[in-house]
Design a protein around this motif. Structure first.
Motif, PDB file in Angstrom:
ATOM      1  N   HIS A   8       6.010  -1.727  28.413  1.00 49.58           N
ATOM      2  CA  HIS A   8       4.580  -2.278  26.725  1.00 49.58           C
ATOM      3  C   HIS A   8       5.710  -2.626  25.880  1.00 49.58           C
ATOM      4  O   HIS A   8       6.028  -1.750  25.074  1.00 49.58           O
ATOM      5  N   VAL A   9       5.173  -3.673  24.991  1.00 56.28           N
ATOM      6  CA  VAL A   9       6.497  -4.721  23.915  1.00 56.28           C
ATOM      7  C   VAL A   9       5.329  -5.240  23.446  1.00 56.28           C
ATOM      8  O   VAL A   9       4.638  -6.149  24.073  1.00 56.28           O
ATOM      9  N   LYS A  10       5.484  -4.899  21.434  1.00 58.83           N
ATOM     10  CA  LYS A  10       4.661  -5.907  20.772  1.00 58.83           C
ATOM     11  C   LYS A  10       5.269  -6.163  19.991  1.00 58.83           C
ATOM     12  O   LYS A  10       6.293  -6.014  19.879  1.00 58.83           O
ATOM     13  N   LEU A  11       5.294  -7.558  19.286  1.00 63.72           N
ATOM     14  CA  LEU A  11       5.918  -7.803  17.895  1.00 63.72           C
ATOM     15  C   LEU A  11       5.746  -6.289  16.908  1.00 63.72           C
ATOM     16  O   LEU A  11       4.811  -6.082  16.582  1.00 63.72           O
ATOM     17  N   GLU A  12       6.376  -6.302  16.277  1.00 67.53           N
ATOM     18  CA  GLU A  12       6.892  -4.933  15.106  1.00 67.53           C
ATOM     19  C   GLU A  12       5.864  -5.790  13.949  1.00 67.53           C
ATOM     20  O   GLU A  12       4.930  -4.659  13.872  1.00 67.53           O
ATOM     21  N   ASP A  13       5.648  -7.055  13.885  1.00 67.40           N
ATOM     22  CA  ASP A  13       4.957  -7.107  12.775  1.00 67.40           C
ATOM     23  C   ASP A  13       3.356  -7.977  13.000  1.00 67.40           C
ATOM     24  O   ASP A  13       2.621  -8.190  12.331  1.00 67.40           O
ATOM     25  N   GLU A  14       3.311  -7.878  14.445  1.00 69.92           N
ATOM     26  CA  GLU A  14       1.376  -8.134  14.762  1.00 69.92           C
ATOM     27  C   GLU A  14       0.910  -7.849  15.428  1.00 69.92           C
ATOM     28  O   GLU A  14       2.052  -6.668  16.174  1.00 69.92           O
ATOM     29  N   GLU A  15       0.203  -7.339  15.789  1.00 69.21           N
ATOM     30  CA  GLU A  15      -0.652  -6.916  16.897  1.00 69.21           C
ATOM     31  C   GLU A  15      -0.246  -7.209  18.238  1.00 69.21           C
ATOM     32  O   GLU A  15      -0.737  -6.389  19.648  1.00 69.21           O
ATOM     33  N   LYS A  16      -0.182  -8.919  18.542  1.00 70.13           N
ATOM     34  CA  LYS A  16      -0.184  -9.152  19.709  1.00 70.13           C
ATOM     35  C   LYS A  16       0.941  -8.453  20.831  1.00 70.13           C
ATOM     36  O   LYS A  16       2.148  -8.649  20.379  1.00 70.13           O
ATOM     37  N   GLN A  17       0.483  -8.221  21.928  1.00 70.70           N
ATOM     38  CA  GLN A  17       1.100  -7.668  22.720  1.00 70.70           C
ATOM     39  C   GLN A  17       2.001  -8.770  23.586  1.00 70.70           C
ATOM     40  O   GLN A  17       1.262  -9.758  24.380  1.00 70.70           O
ATOM     41  N   ILE A  18       3.663  -8.162  23.979  1.00 69.46           N
ATOM     42  CA  ILE A  18       4.052  -9.413  24.763  1.00 69.46           C
ATOM     43  C   ILE A  18       3.836  -8.868  26.493  1.00 69.46           C
ATOM     44  O   ILE A  18       4.447 -10.296  27.399  1.00 69.46           O
ATOM     45  N   LEU A  19       4.641  -7.060  26.629  1.00 70.84           N
ATOM     46  CA  LEU A  19       5.084  -7.167  27.870  1.00 70.84           C
ATOM     47  C   LEU A  19       3.884  -5.896  27.797  1.00 70.84           C
ATOM     48  O   LEU A  19       3.737  -5.468  27.540  1.00 70.84           O
ATOM     49  N   LYS A  20       3.473  -6.121  28.961  1.00 69.44           N
ATOM     50  CA  LYS A  20       1.875  -5.273  29.241  1.00 69.44           C
ATOM     51  C   LYS A  20       2.634  -4.740  30.825  1.00 69.44           C
ATOM     52  O   LYS A  20       1.756  -4.712  31.605  1.00 69.44           O
ATOM     53  N   GLY A  21       3.474  -3.675  30.846  1.00 73.90           N
ATOM     54  CA  GLY A  21       3.800  -2.984  31.891  1.00 73.90           C
ATOM     55  C   GLY A  21       5.140  -3.753  32.994  1.00 73.90           C
ATOM     56  O   GLY A  21       4.507  -3.825  34.361  1.00 73.90           O
ATOM     57  N   VAL A  22       5.681  -3.797  32.637  1.00 70.74           N
ATOM     58  CA  VAL A  22       6.981  -4.508  33.183  1.00 70.74           C
ATOM     59  C   VAL A  22       7.961  -2.998  33.701  1.00 70.74           C
ATOM     60  O   VAL A  22       7.902  -2.022  33.291  1.00 70.74           O
ATOM     61  N   ASP A  23       7.883  -3.385  35.403  1.00 69.15           N
ATOM     62  CA  ASP A  23       8.653  -2.586  36.334  1.00 69.15           C
ATOM     63  C   ASP A  23       9.625  -3.135  37.082  1.00 69.15           C
ATOM     64  O   ASP A  23       8.636  -4.073  37.659  1.00 69.15           O
ATOM     65  N   LEU A  24      11.319  -2.383  37.010  1.00 71.33           N
ATOM     66  CA  LEU A  24      11.599  -3.168  37.178  1.00 71.33           C
ATOM     67  C   LEU A  24      13.065  -3.113  37.681  1.00 71.33           C
ATOM     68  O   LEU A  24      13.221  -1.962  36.710  1.00 71.33           O
ATOM     69  N   LYS A  25      13.610  -2.733  38.225  1.00 70.59           N
ATOM     70  CA  LYS A  25      14.909  -1.881  39.397  1.00 70.59           C
ATOM     71  C   LYS A  25      16.012  -2.767  39.937  1.00 70.59           C
ATOM     72  O   LYS A  25      15.706  -3.618  40.402  1.00 70.59           O
ATOM     73  N   VAL A  26      16.578  -2.930  38.634  1.00 68.56           N
ATOM     74  CA  VAL A  26      17.785  -3.909  39.166  1.00 68.56           C
ATOM     75  C   VAL A  26      19.002  -2.290  40.229  1.00 68.56           C
ATOM     76  O   VAL A  26      19.659  -2.353  39.352  1.00 68.56           O
ATOM     77  N   GLU A  27      19.152  -2.740  41.379  1.00 67.83           N
ATOM     78  CA  GLU A  27      20.970  -2.204  41.874  1.00 67.83           C
ATOM     79  C   GLU A  27      22.187  -2.634  41.399  1.00 67.83           C
ATOM     80  O   GLU A  27      22.075  -4.587  41.184  1.00 67.83           O
TER      81      GLU A  27
END
Ligand code: ADP
Ligand code: MG
Ligand code: MG
Length: 251
Positions: A8-27
């Motif tokens: 989960h990622v948001k902008l530091e100085d805003e409440e806006k959530q940009i990534l909302k639960g990314v699951d990823l595996k690169v072999e």
């Protein structure tokens, strides 16, 4: 190689959530592609992995070969074997391209406990690799990316990648703004680096790059989450039908 969990990622100085639960595996040895509509968070994912300022991880994790990378400084991530080719490569006035490459390569080698490349070995290697990417000697002497065309910047990024021999390569819209010939050069440069021990995350809005860099796995990122994962046929489905069908299916 790379394992992202519930990020989960948001902008530091805003409440806006940009990534909302990314699951990823690169072999290791695999090429994963991430596609998705504009504004879905693709660049944000690459920025967060690179350690760029302005983003805050509020939940989840990202590990490179079992090591938590989110706590590392950007240069430590590079030393650990990550390389990012950005949508908009930065210009570095006053620093010669060749000097930049040599400093980066030797810093990387030092971090791995290897000896520095001699000046002549470095020169030999950089010239050979530049040649395959059709980067001429004059471009190697100019300040990094200053006054380079879009295509030259992207090829220069691939040259950096080829010189650094990273474990994980992340390319964010490396095809944007490129004509077909430049895109083929970039794709050939990437394909030449494909290796059992190396993983790739190729972010692209359009399918056409994936005609040249054949992915093993394709993910669709929409509204901050990966909503669908499949094989190369998923990229073709996007090409033919756009994102609307997949998004409607998910909703
Ligand atoms: P993509 O690369 O998939 O097009 P981005 O990661 O660039 O998407 O952007 C995701 C969303 O976050 C967009 O709505 C974008 O406007 C917003 N965003 C990203 N970075 C910033 C920023 N620094 N300031 C404001 N909004 C941002
Ligand atoms: Mg965008
Ligand atoms: Mg983007």
């Amino acid at each position: 190689m790379l394992e992202i969990k519930n990020l989960h990622v948001k902008l530091e100085d805003e409440e806006k959530q940009i990534l909302k639960g990314v699951d990823l595996k690169v072999e290791a040895g695999k090429v994963h592609a991430i596609m998705g509509p504009n504004g879905s968070g693709k660049s944000t994912l690459s920025y967060v992995l690179s350690g760029r300022d302005g983003y805050e991880v509020t939940e989840g994790s990202a590990e490179l070969e079992g090591e938590d990378i989110l706590e590392l400084e950007p240069e430590e991530r590079a030393a650990a074997g990550m390389f990012l080719a950005f949508q908009y490569p930065v210009e570095i006035p006053g620093v010669g391209n060749m000097t930049f490459l040599r400093t980066a390569v030797n810093a990387q080698r030092k971090a791995r406990g290897e000896e520095e490349l001699s000046a002549s070995d470095f020169l030999k290697e950089v010239r050979a690799k530049a040649k395959t990417l059709k980067i001429d000697a004059e471009m190697l002497k100019r300040p990094v990316n200053v006054g380079f065309s879009g295509g030259e910047k992207k090829r220069n990024e691939i040259l950096q990648m080829a010189m650094l021999e990273p474990k994980l390569c992340i390319l964010d819209e490396t095809d944007s703004g490129l004509d077909v010939d430049a895109m083929k050069l970039v794709a050939d440069g990437v394909n030449a680096l494909r290796d059992e021990g190396r993983g790739f995350l190729v972010i692209t809005h359009y399918q056409r790059l994936l005609d040249h860099i054949k992915p093993d796995v394709v993910h669709i990122l929409a509204n901050g989450r990966i909503v669908k994962t499949g094989g190369p046929e998923l990229a073709l489905e996007v090409e033919n039908n756009g994102y609307a069908g997949i998004l409607a299916e998910e909703a």
